[in-house]
Motif scaffolding. Structure first.
Motif, PDB file in Angstrom:
ATOM      1  N   PRO A  81      50.268  33.459  16.943  1.00 31.83           N
ATOM      2  CA  PRO A  81      51.610  33.037  16.550  1.00 31.83           C
ATOM      3  C   PRO A  81      52.187  31.939  17.452  1.00 31.83           C
ATOM      4  O   PRO A  81      53.119  31.254  17.061  1.00 31.83           O
ATOM      5  N   THR A  82      51.617  31.750  18.630  1.00 31.50           N
ATOM      6  CA  THR A  82      52.128  30.742  19.556  1.00 31.50           C
ATOM      7  C   THR A  82      51.426  29.397  19.386  1.00 31.50           C
ATOM      8  O   THR A  82      52.073  28.372  19.183  1.00 31.50           O
ATOM      9  N   CYS A  83      50.091  29.404  19.475  1.00 31.99           N
ATOM     10  CA  CYS A  83      49.349  28.140  19.426  1.00 31.99           C
ATOM     11  C   CYS A  83      48.603  27.921  18.115  1.00 31.99           C
ATOM     12  O   CYS A  83      47.987  26.878  17.923  1.00 31.99           O
ATOM     13  N   PHE A  84      48.597  28.908  17.233  1.00 27.88           N
ATOM     14  CA  PHE A  84      47.942  28.873  15.925  1.00 27.88           C
ATOM     15  C   PHE A  84      46.428  28.729  16.008  1.00 27.88           C
ATOM     16  O   PHE A  84      45.783  28.326  15.049  1.00 27.88           O
ATOM     17  N   GLY A  85      45.848  29.042  17.163  1.00 29.43           N
ATOM     18  CA  GLY A  85      44.391  29.050  17.301  1.00 29.43           C
ATOM     19  C   GLY A  85      43.820  30.284  16.621  1.00 29.43           C
ATOM     20  O   GLY A  85      44.412  31.355  16.643  1.00 29.43           O
TER      21      GLY A  85
END
Length: 114
Positions: free
Chosen positions: A18-22
């Protein structure tokens, strides 16, 4: 009294962070605490979980979890079995019990012989 933390289950996720979409960095880790004294060791009943992203190097807290991550969390929580609530007694406990029995026997023996 010391406390040890044991890793019960670790799972890599294919979900997006949810933070970096990795898509490859998320990992759930389930841990359990174990209390250790000179007489016994006993695991606690609570299970701690942590979601960490190896891509952005952040801990993802439950507030930021998506529905997909929550479903995967519930699945992995069922897989992560806690250690049963056992009480593992150490040898010092047996030595103290044995000494107490011997002292009680000697005390009773000397009481009735005198």
């Amino acid at each position: 009294m010391s406390t040890k933390i044991h890793t019960i289950h670790t799972a890599r996720l294919k979900n997006n962070c949810p933070t970096c979409f990795g898509a490859d960095g998320l990992e759930f880790t389930f841990t359990q605490k174990e209390k250790e004294t000179p007489f016994y060791t006993k695991p606690t009943s609570q299970l701690s979980e942590r979601l960490y992203c190896h891509t952005c190097k952040n801990t993802i807290y439950p507030v930021n979890w998506t529905e997909d991550i929550e479903r995967v969390f519930e699945y992995n929580k069922k897989i992560a079995e806690t250690h049963k609530q056992y009480l593992q007694v150490k040898p010092l406990f047996y030595i103290i019990i044995l000494v107490a029995i011997v002292l009680t026997g000697v005390g009773i023996y000397t009481l009735f012989l005198t």
